[in-house]
Write a protein that holds these residues in place. Structure first.
Motif, PDB file in Angstrom:
ATOM      1  N   MET A  71       0.850  -1.204   0.000  1.00 21.72           N
ATOM      2  CA  MET A  71       0.000   0.000   0.000  1.00 21.72           C
ATOM      3  C   MET A  71       0.882   1.249   0.000  1.00 21.72           C
ATOM      4  SD  MET A  71      -3.189   0.687   0.100  1.00 21.72           S
ATOM      5  CE  MET A  71      -4.105   2.197   0.173  1.00 21.72           C
ATOM      6  N   CYS A 136      -6.968   7.925  -3.355  1.00 28.77           N
ATOM      7  CA  CYS A 136      -7.682   8.777  -2.399  1.00 28.77           C
ATOM      8  C   CYS A 136      -6.702   9.905  -2.058  1.00 28.77           C
ATOM      9  CB  CYS A 136      -8.004   8.006  -1.122  1.00 28.77           C
ATOM     10  SG  CYS A 136      -8.934   6.501  -1.452  1.00 28.77           S
ATOM     11  N   ALA A 138      -5.498  10.628   0.790  1.00 28.95           N
ATOM     12  CA  ALA A 138      -4.488   9.997   1.652  1.00 28.95           C
ATOM     13  C   ALA A 138      -4.806   8.504   1.619  1.00 28.95           C
ATOM     14  CB  ALA A 138      -4.572  10.552   3.062  1.00 28.95           C
ATOM     15  N   HIS A 139      -3.894   7.696   2.150  1.00 26.49           N
ATOM     16  CA  HIS A 139      -4.153   6.253   2.120  1.00 26.49           C
ATOM     17  C   HIS A 139      -4.170   5.675   3.535  1.00 26.49           C
ATOM     18  CE1 HIS A 139      -2.532   5.853  -2.268  1.00 26.49           C
ATOM     19  NE2 HIS A 139      -3.756   6.328  -2.217  1.00 26.49           N
ATOM     20  N   PHE A 142      -4.903   0.241   6.431  1.00 24.79           N
ATOM     21  CA  PHE A 142      -5.704  -0.989   6.493  1.00 24.79           C
ATOM     22  C   PHE A 142      -6.581  -1.188   5.272  1.00 24.79           C
ATOM     23  CE2 PHE A 142      -8.144   2.422   8.484  1.00 24.79           C
ATOM     24  CZ  PHE A 142      -9.288   2.394   7.713  1.00 24.79           C
ATOM     25  N   CYS A 143      -6.473  -0.331   4.287  1.00 27.28           N
ATOM     26  CA  CYS A 143      -7.428  -0.294   3.171  1.00 27.28           C
ATOM     27  C   CYS A 143      -7.711  -1.680   2.578  1.00 27.28           C
ATOM     28  CB  CYS A 143      -6.866   0.600   2.079  1.00 27.28           C
ATOM     29  SG  CYS A 143      -7.956   0.708   0.659  1.00 27.28           S
ATOM     30  N   LYS A 236     -13.824   9.463   2.026  1.00 25.62           N
ATOM     31  CA  LYS A 236     -13.187   9.807   3.302  1.00 25.62           C
ATOM     32  C   LYS A 236     -12.633  11.235   3.235  1.00 25.62           C
ATOM     33  CE  LYS A 236     -10.151   7.798   6.838  1.00 25.62           C
ATOM     34  NZ  LYS A 236     -11.080   7.821   7.961  1.00 25.62           N
ATOM     35  N   PHE A 240      -9.869  13.638   5.217  1.00 20.64           N
ATOM     36  CA  PHE A 240      -8.564  13.924   4.599  1.00 20.64           C
ATOM     37  C   PHE A 240      -8.417  15.371   4.118  1.00 20.64           C
ATOM     38  CE2 PHE A 240      -8.265   9.216   3.088  1.00 20.64           C
ATOM     39  CZ  PHE A 240      -7.750   8.838   4.318  1.00 20.64           C
ATOM     40  N   THR A 480     -15.073   1.065   3.116  1.00 22.96           N
ATOM     41  CA  THR A 480     -13.771   1.631   2.846  1.00 22.96           C
ATOM     42  C   THR A 480     -13.836   2.868   2.012  1.00 22.96           C
ATOM     43  OG1 THR A 480     -13.543   0.205   0.968  1.00 22.96           O
ATOM     44  CG2 THR A 480     -12.632  -0.557   3.036  1.00 22.96           C
TER      45      THR A 480
END
Ligand code: SF4
Length: 481
Positions: A71, A136, A138-139, A142-143, A236, A240, A480
């Protein structure tokens, strides 16, 4: 199916699209660990990873335990400002060697292709999920979409190996129209799949809010023109980069609503922890608002108020429980109370999935249930509306209860039981509402942990069709994004 090269908007859509304005955003993103390793981040971010942490991560580079191959690291300045004062948020966004200690888990937990008639579309229920972007702002470490975001190649149903693609508007519109036409001609059900009209689409990814207003507007108008009643968008971005919800975005939304007044818009937001939206004082405590509730981060508060003031938009929070991030009933209680006060509904919390590296993130099923149950003690009924969900390949499943006492005369219940209920089923949902009861296993993080202690299984969650942990089906309205 014959498809057009480029999507041609209807006249109504074009009139709407002509009004849409794009804007420029200052997310101030840092992408990639290398920027931290080479000290090429803004000065104030330079201690975000300690030297020891960086050394450990560098040692893993180009090995099978490389955390960024799993990730990529990504953070906005807004989220960094929160992370500075929040251990939970740092755990959520900072890469850690723990992620790759144990690489057990599924490369493609979504098993996208099983219900994917088109690239980038999952069509399982009356709701379809589309992937419109693979990043996204930000990452999250746990994605569950790490295979999409890290652009991993996966094994497909036809045996080929390729990375997942995104949905394409012209193909998707044709598919929706064709499906719904066949359903209408056959008394409300598709003759082959038994599915109903496709009436709701969840735009997902990645986070669709990284797209421009014009791009979003094109999707929204095309889906409405294709006959979709309700558009969901998973994001999200309120955590973010809340300034993405600016006036140009709301102008676009209001013009879209004026053009398509009967189409609902459901924003599925993703807050894991109240630190993502509440201000703290110098002692790290949340601040009481003398007028009621707690003090929010201003830009988040403004964005949420603008969204909630529009009666064609509903806002629902759904988030996974993650070890080290939100395994804290007090935090989850505050989260539910503050979200509801600010007109965000508490929809679902999720048990983790068996993605690669999941052992660094997942709570056990029984810990997750206890967490939600404890967090809801002292909440009112409207605040405590969230359910705990775990996704079985048969459909979205609720963890209804975990008991502590044996059931007299029922073998296998000595330590209590766990009760699951199928909330949704694919196609005609004939098994919706059915339950399964298993003896407790405090170590279980997935259904497989209960296979040897099934007491009652009306829902068929543990029959011989029980799939291995790698065959978990994609939930179409997931946490998610
Ligand atoms: S969990 Fe959601 S917001 Fe976080 S990186 Fe994955 S898709 Fe993006």
């Amino acid at each position: 199916m014959a498809t057009q090269e480029k999507y041609q908007p209807t006249e109504k859509a074009q009139a709407f699209l002509d009004k849409v304005e794009n804007a420029k955003y200052k997310r101030e993103i840092v992408m990639g660990l290398k920027r931290f390793i080479d000290n090429k981040v803004p000065e104030e971010m330079q201690g975000f990873y300690t030297e020891d942490e960086l050394k450990e991560l560098i040692d893993l580079k180009n090995t099978t335990h490389d955390v960024e191959a799993r990730m990529p690291v990504k953070i906005t300045n807004h989220y960094y400002q929160i992370a500075k004062n929040s251990e939970a948020v740092r755990t959520l966004v900072k890469a850690s060697p723990k992620e790759t200690f144990d690489l057990e888990g599924a490369a493609d937990p979504g098993k996208q292709m099983t219900y994917s008639p088109l690239e980038g579309l999952i069509h399982k229920y009356e709701l379809g999920l589309i992937y419109v972007t693979n990043t996204c702002s930000a990452h999250c470490r746990f994605c569950y979409r790490e295979e999409l975001i890290a652009k991993k190649e996966i094994l497909r149903e036809d045996g080929t190996v390729a990375s997942k693609g995104l949905a394409k508007l012209p193909e998707l519109v044709e598919y929706i129209k064709e499906h719904n036409k066949i359903v209408a001609e056959n008394g409300g059900r598709h003759p082959e799949t038994n599915r109903e009209k496709l009436r709701e689409i969840l735009m997902s990814g990645g986070d669709p809010m990284v797209l421009s207003n014009k791009n979003l507007a094109e999707w929204f108008s095309a889906l409405a023109d294709a006959g979709i009643d309700s558009i969901r968008l998973g994001t999200k971005e309120l955590a973010f980069y809340p300034d993405r919800f600016d006036q140009t975005f709301f102008n676009m939304m209001d013009d879209w609503h004026a053009a398509y007044p009967e189409v609902q818009f459901r924003l599925m937001v993703h807050f894991n922890h109240p630190d993502e939206f509440l201000q703290k004082d110098e002692n790290g405590n949340y601040i009481e608002n003398p007028e009621g509730g707690l003090v929010w981060i201003e830009s988040t508060k403004r964005a949420v108020k603008e969204l909630a003031d529009r009666n064609y938009i509903t806002i629902e929070n759904q988030a996974p429980f993650i070890k080290g991030v939100n395994h804290n009933p007090d935090a989850i209680r505050i989260l539910q109370r503050e979200l509801k006060r600010n007109r965000i509904n508490n929809h679902y919390f999720f048990c983790g999935r068996d993605i690669i590296g999941h052992k660094a993130f997942n709570l056990t099923i029984e810990d997750a249930w206890n967490l939600l149950n404890d967090s809801q003690k002292g909440l009112s009924g409207v605040e405590a509306s969230a359910r705990l969900s775990i996704t079985h390949y048969l459909g979205k499943t609720e963890v209804v209860a975990v008991t502590n006492e044996p059931m007299k005369g029922v073998p296998g219940t000595e330590n209590g039981v766990v009760i699951f209920k199928l909330l949704r089923g694919a196609a005609d949902a004939s098994n919706k509402g059915q339950v399964a009861i298993v003896g407790r296993n405090p170590e279980a993080i997935w259904f497989s942990g209960y296979e040897d202690r099934v007491i009652y299984d009306e829902a068929g969650l543990f029959t011989e069709t029980m799939k291995s942990t790698s065959e978990v089906e994609q939930e179409t309205d997931n946490a998610t994004v």
